[in-house]
Enzyme design. Structure first.
Site, PDB file in Angstrom:
ATOM      1  N   SER A 139       0.677  -1.111  -0.024  1.00 41.74           N
ATOM      2  CA  SER A 139       0.091  -0.069   0.067  1.00 41.74           C
ATOM      3  C   SER A 139       0.684   1.163   0.009  1.00 41.74           C
ATOM      4  O   SER A 139       2.098   1.155   0.456  1.00 41.74           O
ATOM      5  CB  SER A 139      -0.939  -0.126   1.195  1.00 41.74           C
ATOM      6  OG  SER A 139      -1.397   1.366   1.542  1.00 41.74           O
TER       7      SER A 139
ATOM      8  N   TYR B 264      -3.035  -0.304  10.564  1.00 39.07           N
ATOM      9  CA  TYR B 264      -2.957  -0.626   8.985  1.00 39.07           C
ATOM     10  C   TYR B 264      -1.883  -0.202   8.334  1.00 39.07           C
ATOM     11  O   TYR B 264      -1.092  -0.987   7.640  1.00 39.07           O
ATOM     12  CB  TYR B 264      -4.376  -0.231   8.263  1.00 39.07           C
ATOM     13  CG  TYR B 264      -4.280  -0.409   6.940  1.00 39.07           C
ATOM     14  CD1 TYR B 264      -4.764  -1.688   6.451  1.00 39.07           C
ATOM     15  CD2 TYR B 264      -3.876   0.285   6.031  1.00 39.07           C
ATOM     16  CE1 TYR B 264      -4.676  -1.894   4.918  1.00 39.07           C
ATOM     17  CE2 TYR B 264      -3.861   0.460   4.611  1.00 39.07           C
ATOM     18  CZ  TYR B 264      -4.328  -0.699   4.130  1.00 39.07           C
ATOM     19  OH  TYR B 264      -4.519  -0.993   2.836  1.00 39.07           O
TER      20      TYR B 264
END
Length: 254
Positions: free
Chosen positions: A138, A151
């Site tokens: 990500s 996250y």
């Protein structure tokens, strides 16, 4: 790597970005696409088969949080059928900072364990042929969305692991690169929990800014697969595919 006639394992190939990427992959004509996913979606599997009937699409239920030994057992079954596997895509991910342990287990440990398991079949030190790992990380691995620090940290860890895998390629024969999507319009992003509820509207706030579609992301994902550049850090954002140059701040000198 030309996708045509290749054997590909795609972990979480039925999710938001995953399903559109699976669609784009089968259009490119691999020999086999093996999807490992917690989601049992026969309709999606049937659709993938219909897109290109020449491609053999197979599904196995799989939870990335299982022990390495269980993953190895599943991979043994797959390798027995296919004989060779060219590409492993690790795509499992959750976005919910209320679930701290599971976020780390899925986003980081699961990627490490699945990769570790396939090394039993690929590692050239064991007589294996080598292979390619594409890990979906990500852009939050570059700069965190600070409202979801768990996250973001899990994706930074996955990115670091992938960078190390690439450096180990001369030893193992296994190359690796990371796929780092920007904010993509998926169910994952519309509503999710921030850490300790520091920002209840974090999903809404992100979607107030430019985003990309899952199709745009998937099309660039396929381009990254075809480029097959060991150590590449691919940013897939706003419909663009960008090779990120990593800044080195420290070196172990070994």
């Amino acid at each position: 790597m030309a996708i045509a006639n290749k054997n590909i394992i795609f972990v979480a190939g039925l999710g938001g970005i995953g399903l559109d990427t699976s669609r784009e992959i089968v259009k490119s004509g691999p020999k086999n696409l093996v999807i490992l996913d917690r989601i049992d979606n026969p309709t999606a599997i049937a659709e993938l088969k219909a897109i290109n009937p020449k491609v053999t699409v197979t599904f196995y239920p799989y939870d990335v949080t299982v022990p390495v030994a269980e993953t190895t057992k599943l991979l043994k079954t797959i390798f027995a059928q296919l004989k060779t596997v060219d590409l492993l895509i690790n795509g499992a991910g959750i976005l919910d900072d209320h679930q701290i342990e599971r976020t780390i287990a899925v986003n980081f440990t699961g990627t490490v364990n699945t990769t570790t398991a396939i090394m039993e079949f690929w590692d050239k030190r064991k007589g294996g042929p080598g292979g390619v790992v594409a890990n979906i990380c990500s852009v939050t691995g570059f700069n965190a969305i600070y409202q979801v620090p768990v996250y973001s940290a899990s994706k930074a860890a996955a990115l670091s692991f992938t960078n190390s895998l690439a450096r180990l390629a001369p030893i193992t024969g296994v190359t690796a690169y990371s796929i780092n999507p920007g904010i993509t319009r998926t169910p994952l992003v519309h509503k999710f929990n921030s850490w300790l509820d520091v920002e209840p509207r974090v999903g809404e706030l992100l979607l107030e800014h430019p985003t990309q579609t899952t199709l745009e992301c998937a099309q660039n994902f396929v381009k990254a697969i075809e480029a097959n550049k060991n150590g590449a850090i691919w940013q897939l954002d706003l419909g663009q595919l960008i090779a990120v140059e990593w800044t080195k701040h420290w070196d172990s000198h070994i």
